[in-house]
Design an enzyme around this catalytic site. Structure first.
Site, short mmCIF file in Angstrom:
data_model
loop_
_atom_site.label_atom_id
_atom_site.label_comp_id
_atom_site.label_asym_id
_atom_site.label_seq_id
_atom_site.Cartn_x
_atom_site.Cartn_y
_atom_site.Cartn_z
CD GLN A 1 -2.94 1.30 0.06
OE1 GLN A 1 -3.22 1.87 -1.20
NE2 GLN A 1 -3.64 0.43 0.36
CG HIS B 1 -51.52 13.55 -9.53
ND1 HIS B 1 -51.24 14.97 -9.19
CD2 HIS B 1 -50.34 12.95 -9.20
CE1 HIS B 1 -49.66 15.44 -9.70
NE2 HIS B 1 -49.20 14.18 -10.03
CG HIS C 1 -0.53 2.58 -4.49
ND1 HIS C 1 -0.73 2.38 -6.21
CD2 HIS C 1 -1.05 1.26 -4.06
CE1 HIS C 1 -1.00 0.73 -6.50
NE2 HIS C 1 -1.76 0.55 -4.95
CG ASP D 1 -4.71 -4.02 -5.90
OD1 ASP D 1 -5.39 -4.21 -5.19
OD2 ASP D 1 -2.95 -3.68 -5.07
CD GLU E 1 -8.64 1.35 -2.39
OE1 GLU E 1 -7.92 2.03 -1.23
OE2 GLU E 1 -9.03 1.53 -3.17
CG HIS E 2 -7.97 -1.95 -0.76
ND1 HIS E 2 -6.81 -0.87 -0.44
CD2 HIS E 2 -7.78 -2.49 -1.87
CE1 HIS E 2 -7.18 -0.50 -1.72
NE2 HIS E 2 -7.48 -1.42 -1.85
#
Lengths: 437, 437
Positions: free
Chosen positions: B255, B415, B258, B356, B322-323
């Site tokens: 991670q 209506h 990145h 991934d 996220e993960h």
């Protein structure tokens, strides 16, 4: 209503263009109120409630007593009507639950999705001229089916600081947990950021005027999810010679009475319908209390005569109406070619008002052409889908070449390393302190 | 990495708080570029391509020749890796198609949903240090399964005005229709509003830096849909004594490499893991070219020691990573209590890098806690669900009381009129001109 006969294709987009609103100045106005509520919480909420709703509210939350009291004020007939709608909405939306895949994509590699409710949701129901308790059901029932843990409702108080009993009753039957007497921009901001009394939610639902919509879009910039950006309501009707002018007129009017900025468009492939429909509209206008609003709205209204149903379908797909009524002899065939619409009503006995209230479909729908990219509110709107995967050592070694090659070609060697360290070593159950890793 | 042992519950939110970015000034910067592209089209796109990507582009669109050429430059091994990933992504995402309900909610009232592809979608793939051809597959393959009619890809050119051949090859195998050499803010704006060469799309997908994300959020204000607001990538790992330090270290590093603003958090219920993991990180850092980036990123990294897996799960649900990697002995049991996460990886042999690239799940996931309200990209992201209803005369009369009562209690008499006119009259097949309606 404007009558346009056989317009050439190149004029369609101008013909169908929607009134644009000056968003910039709107966002500035709305933004300042949003940030004030974010900063000052209840204090700001009460300030703007006084300013916009002309009432000073001490207790923002509706009490249990008020809710019980409300249900005593609702006649049984209306309760039965609400129950029938609730049941149909429940039937249609609970049928939207479905099994999610568990797939072995490669031997030893199992992947699946799990649907989870959004834990905290905020529902907004406008006040204004009419108590929209139908919208309470349309938003509350799917949230209840999804089993959201905290379902909050905000709706503006009247001048006496009260909420219409039908709204409170609908909220009760829809299983809404907490109700607040807050409207407009301040309601959206309160639910987005939380205040001393209003809980912060993760997603906000519901229709509203351009200020409410702008507020929803602004809080979305902070990562709070919204159902969809709402604009003025719209109906497009496709008719052939089998359609009955009085039905068409009634449908156009039921859209027009909502507000002066709604759009009612009739596409007919039979010129013979034009005059009778215009006459019917004049006649039926006298039956409705909101005649003035409808008259104003119909100034944007259009009757467009086209050569063929193929053209009509093409025009509908270009416009992407919120509501599309297909009043033709073979409506199912026509509908099968529709690609852009919020909700589609087939045949001569399927008025929009059926879907607005009782058939079971949702009436929170994408306007302003957003149907090209957005769904209307449905069960999924209240859920998230989370992916899971479980991989065995063998599974990982089956994927290893692909992962390592792709990761290293993307320059991400720690990604490939995470696979290599796992496969370089034997499986081990030893405790870490007793082993070299 | 920061090591925190047994933090009290009230400190969790501070402990887990993510770095806030100054959105206001960001939106101002980004907004001016967006509106310039909206106004001046290709001219503005080329101007900012020169300014940001340092290259002057004549032909914005990638030619067929360039695509063919690219596939000649890809070694067969890499082609096979890409094909395996494509196949697994296809398997998992095509299994997400499901039947939609057709329900008779009331006798004579039939309602159903129909899933339709979003006709025009735009995919964004960042350039920068690495050619993210895996993202091309993650976005392109589901769009292909959904059968979107026009699938457009924008990705920034390198200093020679070229796109990495692996990106072009992946785009080809993913069935993407048109590829443009445009990056960053100008790419998002071009796809949102269209230019002389870039078609306007209805929804825009893909990761990016804070500028790209801000651009996506700004064009969303104009009603163009976006997949989700992306923030810096994150991983949270839950470990017990059965976990192996070298595996944990590898996952935290994959991670961290990145970018400097990614977050790697390890929650362990076994204090014995802390030292070995720190040693392993030091050791493994020397194996990766992006050591400097990873080191910087790990300054935000945390190792948190907790008493129990229950606490660990509670912390994960509060953070909504996220993960989420669950490196425990009974990972399935732990996972069953997870309510907020983007994608969950179970067991010691399920590294994030598997998801991934190759397992088949999508890697475009909600960051920054958005997993509380958003799903990651999946097949639904490329579809809309349109509701249909067909009602017989009997069906309408079965609903009529409910519709009329609710409509009139909401003050909407047009209506109810739309129902009454239909039921007041006998069914008729006469042509309108021969009948009084």
């Amino acid at each position: 209503m404007q009558v346009i006969k056989y317009p050439a294709r190149e004029f369609w987009s101008t013909l169908l263009s929607r009134p644009a609103i000056d968003r910039k100045s709107l966002f500035e106005k709305v933004g300042s109120i949003v940030s004030e509520v974010k900063q000052n919480g209840d204090k700001a909420v009460k300030k703007y409630t006084l300013q916009f709703d002309k009432v000073s509210i001490e207790e923002l939350e509706v009490s249990q007593e008020e809710i019980e009291e409300a249900s005593l004020q609702i006649p049984n007939q209306l309760k039965e009507a609400i129950e029938m709608c609730r049941r149909n909405i429940w039937k249609f939306h609970s049928a939207q639950q479905h099994d999610l895949p568990e797939i072995q994509t490669t031997p030893g590699v199992v992947c699946w999705q799990k649907a989870m409710p959004i834990e905290k949701v905020g529902l907004y129901v406008p006040g204004g001229t009419a108590p929209l308790f139908s919208t309470v059901l349309m938003l509350g029932v799917p949230a209840q089916i999804a089993e959201c843990k905290e379902i909050v409702l905000c709706t503006p108080p009247d001048k006496e600081g009260k909420i219409h009993p039908a709204v409170l009753y609908a909220a009760k039957v829809a299983g809404i947990h907490r109700i607040f007497k807050i409207g407009g921009i301040q309601a959206i901001a309160a639910m987005a950021y939380g205040t001393e009394t209003v809980p912060k939610v993760y997603k906000i639902f519901g229709p509203g005027n351009q200020y409410v919509t702008a507020a929803k879009q602004l809080i979305a910039l902070d990562g709070i999810a919204i159902d969809l950006p709402a604009g003025p309501s719209e109906v497009m009707v496709i008719a052939d010679e089998s359609a009955r002018p009085c039905f068409l007129a009634a449908d156009l009017l039921s859209q027009a009475e909502h507000s002066v900025d709604t759009q009612s468009i009739l596409i007919t492939v039979s010129e013979n319908l034009v005059e009778p429909v215009l006459l019917e509209i004049e006649e039926q206008l006298n039956r409705i209390p909101k005649k003035e609003i409808a008259l104003k709205a119909l100034e944007n209204g259009k009757i467009i005569v086209l050569q063929s149903l193929e053209e009509a379908v093409a025009m509908a797909n270009e416009y992407a109406p919120e509501h599309l009524i297909i009043s033709t002899r073979y409506s199912l065939g026509v509908a099968s070619n529709i690609s852009n619409a919020g909700s589609v009503f087939l045949g001569h006995y399927t008025p929009e008002s059926a879907g607005d209230y009782a058939s079971g479909t949702n009436h929170t729908l994408p306007t302003n052409g957003y149907a090209k990219a957005y769904s209307g509110v449905n069960l999924d709107s209240f859920m998230r889908k989370v992916t899971f995967q479980q991989i065995s050592r063998e599974g990982l070694s089956n994927l290893s070449n692909a992962i390592i090659l792709m990761a290293e070609n993307e320059g991400l060697y720690a990604h490939s390393n995470a696979v290599k360290v796992r496969l370089d070593k034997e499986e081990s159950e030893e405790k870490p302190e007793n082993r070299l890793c």
